[in-house]
Design a protein around this motif. Structure first.
Motif, PDB file in Angstrom:
ATOM      1  N   LEU A  82      70.040  57.612  41.164  1.00 24.26           N
ATOM      2  CA  LEU A  82      70.795  58.056  42.339  1.00 24.26           C
ATOM      3  C   LEU A  82      70.969  59.568  42.389  1.00 24.26           C
ATOM      4  O   LEU A  82      71.515  60.096  43.355  1.00 24.26           O
TER       5      LEU A  82
ATOM      6  N   ILE B   2      79.620  57.314  43.826  1.00 24.24           N
ATOM      7  CA  ILE B   2      78.925  56.032  43.961  1.00 24.24           C
ATOM      8  C   ILE B   2      79.311  55.126  42.794  1.00 24.24           C
ATOM      9  O   ILE B   2      79.321  55.565  41.648  1.00 24.24           O
TER      10      ILE B   2
ATOM     11  N   GLU C 279      77.316  50.559  38.309  1.00 23.24           N
ATOM     12  CA  GLU C 279      77.323  49.192  37.790  1.00 23.24           C
ATOM     13  C   GLU C 279      76.207  49.052  36.772  1.00 23.24           C
ATOM     14  O   GLU C 279      75.070  48.750  37.122  1.00 23.24           O
TER      15      GLU C 279
ATOM     16  N   ASP D  91      73.996  45.881  36.772  1.00 22.44           N
ATOM     17  CA  ASP D  91      73.150  45.790  37.967  1.00 22.44           C
ATOM     18  C   ASP D  91      71.875  46.616  37.798  1.00 22.44           C
ATOM     19  O   ASP D  91      70.780  46.179  38.144  1.00 22.44           O
ATOM     20  N   ALA D  92      72.022  47.814  37.235  1.00 21.33           N
ATOM     21  CA  ALA D  92      70.849  48.680  37.043  1.00 21.33           C
ATOM     22  C   ALA D  92      69.883  48.062  36.044  1.00 21.33           C
ATOM     23  O   ALA D  92      68.661  48.096  36.247  1.00 21.33           O
TER      24      ALA D  92
ATOM     25  N   GLU E 256      68.004  45.177  37.661  1.00 20.88           N
ATOM     26  CA  GLU E 256      66.953  45.617  38.577  1.00 20.88           C
ATOM     27  C   GLU E 256      65.772  46.196  37.813  1.00 20.88           C
ATOM     28  O   GLU E 256      64.616  45.976  38.184  1.00 20.88           O
TER      29      GLU E 256
ATOM     30  N   PRO F  41      66.322  35.220  39.931  1.00 16.65           N
ATOM     31  CA  PRO F  41      67.108  36.462  39.866  1.00 16.65           C
ATOM     32  C   PRO F  41      67.638  36.690  38.438  1.00 16.65           C
ATOM     33  O   PRO F  41      68.043  35.738  37.775  1.00 16.65           O
TER      34      PRO F  41
ATOM     35  N   ASP G  62      69.205  43.274  49.633  1.00 16.68           N
ATOM     36  CA  ASP G  62      68.771  43.256  48.232  1.00 16.68           C
ATOM     37  C   ASP G  62      69.983  42.848  47.397  1.00 16.68           C
ATOM     38  O   ASP G  62      71.103  43.297  47.675  1.00 16.68           O
ATOM     39  N   ASP G  63      69.753  42.016  46.382  1.00 10.69           N
ATOM     40  CA  ASP G  63      70.887  41.594  45.553  1.00 10.69           C
ATOM     41  C   ASP G  63      71.316  42.689  44.583  1.00 10.69           C
ATOM     42  O   ASP G  63      72.372  42.577  43.971  1.00 10.69           O
ATOM     43  N   SER G  64      70.521  43.730  44.441  1.00 14.05           N
ATOM     44  CA  SER G  64      70.890  44.834  43.552  1.00 14.05           C
ATOM     45  C   SER G  64      71.573  45.948  44.335  1.00 14.05           C
ATOM     46  O   SER G  64      70.983  46.537  45.243  1.00 14.05           O
ATOM     47  N   LYS G  65      72.824  46.238  43.936  1.00 16.69           N
ATOM     48  CA  LYS G  65      73.551  47.335  44.586  1.00 16.69           C
ATOM     49  C   LYS G  65      72.872  48.661  44.297  1.00 16.69           C
ATOM     50  O   LYS G  65      72.912  49.583  45.107  1.00 16.69           O
ATOM     51  N   THR G  66      72.257  48.763  43.120  1.00 20.12           N
ATOM     52  CA  THR G  66      71.562  50.000  42.758  1.00 20.12           C
ATOM     53  C   THR G  66      70.444  50.277  43.757  1.00 20.12           C
ATOM     54  O   THR G  66      70.309  51.400  44.255  1.00 20.12           O
ATOM     55  N   VAL G  67      69.667  49.256  44.054  1.00 24.08           N
ATOM     56  CA  VAL G  67      68.551  49.436  44.995  1.00 24.08           C
ATOM     57  C   VAL G  67      69.069  49.754  46.391  1.00 24.08           C
ATOM     58  O   VAL G  67      68.535  50.645  47.071  1.00 24.08           O
TER      59      VAL G  67
ATOM     60  N   ALA H 153      71.785  51.239  47.142  1.00 23.45           N
ATOM     61  CA  ALA H 153      72.268  52.627  47.126  1.00 23.45           C
ATOM     62  C   ALA H 153      71.100  53.619  47.165  1.00 23.45           C
ATOM     63  O   ALA H 153      71.166  54.633  47.860  1.00 23.45           O
TER      64      ALA H 153
ATOM     65  N   MET I 221      65.993  36.854  45.534  1.00 22.88           N
ATOM     66  CA  MET I 221      67.453  36.994  45.614  1.00 22.88           C
ATOM     67  C   MET I 221      68.108  35.624  45.470  1.00 22.88           C
ATOM     68  O   MET I 221      67.493  34.611  45.818  1.00 22.88           O
TER      69      MET I 221
END
Lengths: 152, 129
Positions: free
Chosen positions: A70, A79, A82, A85-86, A89, A113, B9-14, B16, B59
């Motif tokens: 970011l 921001i 998390e 979450d990172a 992904e 997922p 997208d289920d990823s908040k990072t993506v 953002a 997702m």
């Protein structure tokens, strides 16, 4: 994990880390010390190959990853950070790219997922010694990765 | 003309990363809406005007393929341009999705430039000077 798998995992992880998080992968030096908490993310896949991929890292790596992705300074509150979450992904992108490298672009895979959770320091130490995991560093942070699969 | 974009997208990072890329792109953006899965996306679509939908495939609850199938059955929703932003590497699946109306596909990891170019190409918009 055989040598061919290790090489493929290392190559894909290196590429994804550079492109997604602007981080550089290298061999882990024994001197690198880390602090808890530690995060474990895993996801399963099915198709031509069925299996599971797991990534484990200190939460400090996940935070550094978010900051890189970011473009924010550490500690910024603009921001929401998390870490889990990172890492999920990162695993998701790794897994998709690993399967393409393994099987080409024709087969269709179903990817579940990713799920993640915190693990205790004892489990982290066990994973670091586990030969089923490839242990690397991303910008000086350790990361352990394992992919188990079988052809259907 | 400013455009409204829905990012699924289920990823908040993506989400953002995509939002930040869009805001820095120089393209005139109206609102950027977020959804964590296909079901949430349908709720947003019900209540808002969307010019472009960017969606992941993998997702929970309702995945991207199911979302596209739902949209293709609705007279209004099927007119919204859809771009896939996913780790999906199967050309077979990408071709399948294109046959259901998907206009573009961007594979993760992507560069900000490639996302910007995709939007410019899809919507025919230009960058602000």
């Amino acid at each position: 994990m055989n040598e061919m798998d290790k090489e493929l995992i290392k190559k894909v992880l290196t590429d994804v880390a550079q492109e997604f998080a602007f981080m550089f992968a290298d061999l882990l030096s024994d001197q690198q010390k880390t602090q808890p908490p530690y995060i474990k993310a895993e996801m399963s896949f099915s198709g031509l190959y069925t299996g599971k991929a797991i990534i484990v890292s200190p939460d400090s790596l996940c935070k550094a990853m978010i900051n890189n992705v970011l473009g924010i300074d550490e500690g910024s509150t603009d921001i929401e950070v998390e870490p889990k979450d990172a890492l999920c992904e990162f695993l998701n992108i790794f897994c998709g790219n690993f399967l393409t490298s393994l099987a080409g672009t024709e087969p269709i895979f179903e990817l579940q997922p990713p799920i993640s959770g915190e693990i205790k320091e004892e489990e982290w130490e066990k994973i670091r010694e586990d030969t089923n995991y490839l242990v690397l560093s991303l910008d000086e942070y350790p990361i352990c990765i394992s992919v188990k699969y079988q052809k259907n | 003309m400013s455009i409204n974009i829905l990012v699924v997208d289920d990823s908040k990072t993506v989400r953002a990363v995509i939002e930040k890329t869009l805001l820095l792109s120089g393209i005139e953006i109206g609102n950027i809406f977020h959804a964590g899965n296909g079901k949430e996306a349908l709720e947003v679509l019900k209540n808002n005007w969307i010019d472009l939908l960017l969606t992941d495939i993998n997702m929970p609850v309702m995945n991207g393929v199911e979302l596209i199938n739902e949209m293709s059955q609705d007279e209004l929703l099927k007119t919204i341009p859809i771009a896939i932003v996913s780790t999906e590497g199967s050309q077979t699946r990408v071709e399948e999705l294109k046959s259901k109306g998907v206009k573009a596909y961007l594979r993760k990891p992507f560069t900000p430039e490639s996302l910007k170019n995709l939007i410019i190409e899809l919507l025919g918009v230009s960058e602000n000077e």
